[in-house]
Write a protein that holds these residues in place. Sequence first.
Motif, PDB file in Angstrom:
ATOM      1  N   VAL A 273      -3.063  -2.102  -0.840  1.00 15.28           N
ATOM      2  CA  VAL A 273      -3.412  -0.598  -0.595  1.00 15.28           C
ATOM      3  C   VAL A 273      -4.992  -0.396  -0.747  1.00 15.28           C
ATOM      4  O   VAL A 273      -5.542  -1.110  -1.473  1.00 15.28           O
ATOM      5  CB  VAL A 273      -2.607   0.350  -1.614  1.00 15.28           C
ATOM      6  CG1 VAL A 273      -1.084   0.133  -1.502  1.00 15.28           C
ATOM      7  CG2 VAL A 273      -2.865   0.021  -3.024  1.00 15.28           C
ATOM      8  N   GLU A 274      -5.626   0.725  -0.535  1.00 15.80           N
ATOM      9  CA  GLU A 274      -6.795   1.142  -0.756  1.00 15.80           C
ATOM     10  C   GLU A 274      -6.949   2.302  -1.906  1.00 15.80           C
ATOM     11  O   GLU A 274      -6.129   3.264  -1.502  1.00 15.80           O
ATOM     12  CB  GLU A 274      -7.479   1.562   0.826  1.00 15.80           C
ATOM     13  CG  GLU A 274      -9.271   1.766   0.362  1.00 15.80           C
ATOM     14  CD  GLU A 274      -9.992   1.935   1.769  1.00 15.80           C
ATOM     15  OE1 GLU A 274     -10.888   1.967   1.701  1.00 15.80           O
ATOM     16  OE2 GLU A 274      -9.162   2.091   2.787  1.00 15.80           O
TER      17      GLU A 274
ATOM     18  N   LYS B  85      -4.763  -3.385   9.778  1.00 15.26           N
ATOM     19  CA  LYS B  85      -5.864  -3.227   9.017  1.00 15.26           C
ATOM     20  C   LYS B  85      -6.231  -4.361   7.851  1.00 15.26           C
ATOM     21  O   LYS B  85      -7.355  -4.739   7.719  1.00 15.26           O
ATOM     22  CB  LYS B  85      -5.969  -1.965   8.540  1.00 15.26           C
ATOM     23  CG  LYS B  85      -7.302  -1.560   7.894  1.00 15.26           C
ATOM     24  CD  LYS B  85      -7.470  -0.126   7.449  1.00 15.26           C
ATOM     25  CE  LYS B  85      -8.657   0.249   7.091  1.00 15.26           C
ATOM     26  NZ  LYS B  85      -8.630   1.518   6.342  1.00 15.26           N
ATOM     27  N   LYS B  86      -5.100  -5.090   7.663  1.00 13.21           N
ATOM     28  CA  LYS B  86      -5.244  -6.162   6.793  1.00 13.21           C
ATOM     29  C   LYS B  86      -5.868  -7.356   7.240  1.00 13.21           C
ATOM     30  O   LYS B  86      -6.421  -8.307   6.842  1.00 13.21           O
ATOM     31  CB  LYS B  86      -3.699  -6.503   6.205  1.00 13.21           C
ATOM     32  CG  LYS B  86      -3.240  -5.322   5.367  1.00 13.21           C
ATOM     33  CD  LYS B  86      -1.830  -5.665   4.584  1.00 13.21           C
ATOM     34  CE  LYS B  86      -1.155  -4.290   4.244  1.00 13.21           C
ATOM     35  NZ  LYS B  86       0.020  -4.435   3.905  1.00 13.21           N
TER      36      LYS B  86
ATOM     37  N   LYS C 272     -12.332  -8.883   0.696  1.00 15.78           N
ATOM     38  CA  LYS C 272     -11.904  -7.626   1.054  1.00 15.78           C
ATOM     39  C   LYS C 272     -12.763  -6.598   0.227  1.00 15.78           C
ATOM     40  O   LYS C 272     -13.234  -6.979  -0.972  1.00 15.78           O
ATOM     41  CB  LYS C 272     -10.265  -7.332   0.745  1.00 15.78           C
ATOM     42  CG  LYS C 272      -9.352  -8.397   1.232  1.00 15.78           C
ATOM     43  CD  LYS C 272      -9.518  -8.127   2.908  1.00 15.78           C
ATOM     44  CE  LYS C 272      -8.601  -9.264   3.463  1.00 15.78           C
ATOM     45  NZ  LYS C 272      -8.687  -9.177   5.037  1.00 15.78           N
TER      46      LYS C 272
ATOM     47  N   TRP D  71      -9.828  -2.260  -2.162  1.00 15.90           N
ATOM     48  CA  TRP D  71      -8.522  -2.713  -1.941  1.00 15.90           C
ATOM     49  C   TRP D  71      -7.765  -3.506  -2.995  1.00 15.90           C
ATOM     50  O   TRP D  71      -8.349  -4.351  -3.873  1.00 15.90           O
ATOM     51  CB  TRP D  71      -8.617  -3.812  -0.759  1.00 15.90           C
ATOM     52  CG  TRP D  71      -8.994  -2.992   0.689  1.00 15.90           C
ATOM     53  CD1 TRP D  71      -9.551  -1.907   0.756  1.00 15.90           C
ATOM     54  CD2 TRP D  71      -8.701  -3.622   1.867  1.00 15.90           C
ATOM     55  NE1 TRP D  71      -9.645  -1.529   2.090  1.00 15.90           N
ATOM     56  CE2 TRP D  71      -9.099  -2.703   2.931  1.00 15.90           C
ATOM     57  CE3 TRP D  71      -8.080  -4.823   2.506  1.00 15.90           C
ATOM     58  CZ2 TRP D  71      -8.845  -3.174   4.298  1.00 15.90           C
ATOM     59  CZ3 TRP D  71      -7.871  -5.036   3.458  1.00 15.90           C
ATOM     60  CH2 TRP D  71      -8.248  -4.130   4.582  1.00 15.90           C
TER      61      TRP D  71
ATOM     62  N   GLN E 167      -4.437   5.045  -0.343  1.00 18.94           N
ATOM     63  CA  GLN E 167      -4.222   5.073   0.989  1.00 18.94           C
ATOM     64  C   GLN E 167      -3.268   3.773   1.624  1.00 18.94           C
ATOM     65  O   GLN E 167      -3.522   2.607   1.236  1.00 18.94           O
ATOM     66  CB  GLN E 167      -5.433   4.814   1.880  1.00 18.94           C
ATOM     67  CG  GLN E 167      -5.143   4.531   3.508  1.00 18.94           C
ATOM     68  CD  GLN E 167      -4.956   5.630   4.391  1.00 18.94           C
ATOM     69  OE1 GLN E 167      -5.418   6.696   4.094  1.00 18.94           O
ATOM     70  NE2 GLN E 167      -3.935   5.374   4.978  1.00 18.94           N
ATOM     71  N   ARG E 168      -2.052   3.873   1.929  1.00 19.64           N
ATOM     72  CA  ARG E 168      -1.198   2.800   2.377  1.00 19.64           C
ATOM     73  C   ARG E 168      -1.808   2.398   3.713  1.00 19.64           C
ATOM     74  O   ARG E 168      -2.143   2.932   4.516  1.00 19.64           O
ATOM     75  CB  ARG E 168       0.195   3.279   2.531  1.00 19.64           C
ATOM     76  CG  ARG E 168       0.738   3.868   1.212  1.00 19.64           C
ATOM     77  CD  ARG E 168       2.284   4.428   1.176  1.00 19.64           C
ATOM     78  NE  ARG E 168       2.130   5.644   1.990  1.00 19.64           N
ATOM     79  CZ  ARG E 168       3.193   6.072   2.395  1.00 19.64           C
ATOM     80  NH1 ARG E 168       4.231   5.387   2.900  1.00 19.64           N
ATOM     81  NH2 ARG E 168       2.887   7.347   3.215  1.00 19.64           N
ATOM     82  N   LEU E 169      -2.022   0.963   3.624  1.00 14.06           N
ATOM     83  CA  LEU E 169      -2.694   0.607   4.881  1.00 14.06           C
ATOM     84  C   LEU E 169      -1.771  -0.098   5.878  1.00 14.06           C
ATOM     85  O   LEU E 169      -0.655  -0.569   5.633  1.00 14.06           O
ATOM     86  CB  LEU E 169      -3.522  -0.647   4.354  1.00 14.06           C
ATOM     87  CG  LEU E 169      -4.755  -0.244   3.446  1.00 14.06           C
ATOM     88  CD1 LEU E 169      -5.271  -1.842   3.132  1.00 14.06           C
ATOM     89  CD2 LEU E 169      -5.856   0.394   3.978  1.00 14.06           C
TER      90      LEU E 169
ATOM     91  N   PRO F 240       0.381   5.349   6.295  1.00 13.59           N
ATOM     92  CA  PRO F 240      -0.581   4.547   6.823  1.00 13.59           C
ATOM     93  C   PRO F 240      -0.901   4.968   8.414  1.00 13.59           C
ATOM     94  O   PRO F 240      -2.213   4.446   8.902  1.00 13.59           O
ATOM     95  CB  PRO F 240       0.016   3.264   6.977  1.00 13.59           C
ATOM     96  CG  PRO F 240       1.533   3.751   6.626  1.00 13.59           C
ATOM     97  CD  PRO F 240       1.751   4.726   5.831  1.00 13.59           C
TER      98      PRO F 240
END
Length: 172
Positions: A118-119, A171-172, A141, A145, A165-167, A64
């Motif tokens: 996660v993305e 960002k959430k 979102k 995502w 991608q671990r967010l 992240p």
Amino acid sequence: MASLHLVSLSIRLPDFSAGAKNYRNSATLASKKTPISVSFAVNSPESAPEAPEKPEIELEFIGPRPGDDGEYPMERARTVSGEKLLRNIMLDGKIELYAPYGKVMNCGGGGSCGTCIVEIIEGQDLLNERTSTELRYLKKKPESWRLACQSIVGNKENSGKVLVQRLPQWKK
């Protein structure tokens, strides 16, 4: 070299035609047994056909936040297609999924907290469609995502690579 072994068994079973009251008398039961013979073939282990390989999904997880060197940490995992949720793959592989708050407050995979977002950067087509829980929770979102607890990796037939991608929590 293939080898086939024939196995035969002979067993004696009680005669069930005598009626239920005879089963209380052990002498009657012992004297009314009917022989049965069973035969079957067994392949020896060396001749057993190999199971076809199951398709696998390769996963790469981008951290992240960048490390001290400015590079994002990368972790990898592999799984059989269609057998596991993304959340379980990450937890089994000791790949960090939750921010500090999420470690304490996650719902345990029920899809009700949103701490496992996660993305999917690459390989969205290798995951199941968004579930009704995701559609409700992630309606505003981006399509990329996903909730890791709702995302099945693969469909038992496909293989490929998924980049996750671990967010970061902000960002959430």
